[in-house]
Design a protein around this motif. Structure first.
Motif, short mmCIF file in Angstrom:
data_model
loop_
_atom_site.label_atom_id
_atom_site.label_comp_id
_atom_site.label_asym_id
_atom_site.label_seq_id
_atom_site.Cartn_x
_atom_site.Cartn_y
_atom_site.Cartn_z
N THR A 1 5.85 9.77 -0.74
CA THR A 1 4.99 8.59 -0.72
C THR A 1 5.85 7.40 -0.35
O THR A 1 6.92 7.19 -0.93
N GLU B 1 6.05 3.20 0.40
CA GLU B 1 5.44 1.90 0.15
C GLU B 1 5.53 1.11 1.45
O GLU B 1 6.61 0.99 2.04
N MET C 1 0.83 -1.18 0.00
CA MET C 1 0.00 0.00 0.00
C MET C 1 0.88 1.23 0.00
O MET C 1 2.01 1.20 0.46
N LYS C 2 0.33 2.32 -0.53
CA LYS C 2 1.06 3.59 -0.57
C LYS C 2 0.51 4.51 0.51
O LYS C 2 -0.70 4.67 0.65
N VAL C 3 1.44 5.08 1.26
CA VAL C 3 1.10 6.00 2.34
C VAL C 3 1.80 7.32 2.03
O VAL C 3 3.00 7.34 1.76
N THR C 4 1.05 8.40 2.08
CA THR C 4 1.63 9.73 1.85
C THR C 4 2.01 10.33 3.19
O THR C 4 1.22 10.32 4.14
N LEU D 1 3.83 -2.36 3.89
CA LEU D 1 3.01 -3.55 4.07
C LEU D 1 2.35 -3.47 5.44
O LEU D 1 2.81 -2.71 6.30
N LYS E 1 -4.54 2.53 5.61
CA LYS E 1 -4.83 1.76 4.41
C LYS E 1 -4.21 2.47 3.22
O LYS E 1 -3.62 3.54 3.38
N ASP E 2 -4.34 1.89 2.05
CA ASP E 2 -3.77 2.50 0.85
C ASP E 2 -4.31 3.92 0.68
O ASP E 2 -5.52 4.15 0.76
N GLY E 3 -3.40 4.88 0.50
CA GLY E 3 -3.79 6.27 0.32
C GLY E 3 -3.86 7.09 1.59
O GLY E 3 -4.14 8.29 1.54
N THR E 4 -3.62 6.47 2.73
CA THR E 4 -3.66 7.20 4.01
C THR E 4 -2.59 8.29 4.01
O THR E 4 -1.49 8.10 3.49
#
Length: 149
Positions: free
Chosen positions: A14, A16, A1-4, A18, A62-65
């Motif tokens: 950003t 990456e 998932m990608k976290v900003t 898990l 989660k992805d996009g957090t």
């Protein structure tokens, strides 16, 4: 998932991650992208500080957090010395006096350094921060205590 990760003073990256990625590992990735030392980072999610020893799955990430990054001011020599002397069992007054003496002695020693010594000290500090090492030139002593601090 990608976290900003958004730095409050400006800048973002950003990362990456898990679910099993630790918060400390995220901070290490932030250092690589934003050059903020790990010990100066404080990560927030919805106003809540994330603990280094926890993993991503321990939080509602989660992805996009988006995480907020607060850069903590590093402690100075006086503050570190004060904590150290208190740990030794000194009273508050004794700790303050000892920390002030340390600062005075350090300043006196620094004032006695030549410009060449200061240049070497600065270069050594920069190399140490970047994790590099540089062998001493042939005409310099290999003594670690050349600065007499």
């Amino acid at each position: 998932m990608k976290v900003t990760v958004k730095k409050l003073q400006g800048g973002e990256c950003t990362i990456e991650a898990l679910p099993t990625t630790s918060i400390l590992d995220i901070k290490r990735q932030i250092f690589l992208h934003l050059k903020v030392p790990v010990e100066e980072q404080k990560l927030l999610l919805l106003g809540r500080t994330l603990a280094d020893d926890q993993t991503v799955q321990g939080y509602p990430i989660k992805d996009g957090t988006k995480l907020n990054l607060v850069v903590k001011k590093p402690e100075g020599l006086y503050e570190v010395a004060l904590k150290y002397f208190k740990k030794l069992g000194m009273t508050d007054t004794e700790s303050v006096n000892a920390a002030n003496r340390l600062l005075k002695i350090s300043q006196e020693k620094f004032n006695k350094l030549s410009w060449d010594d200061i240049d070497r000290l600065c270069r050594d500090c920069l190399l140490d921060e970047s994790g590099q090492s540089q062998p001493a030139p042939e005409n310099e002593p290999e003594n670690d205590d050349i600065y007499s601090l």
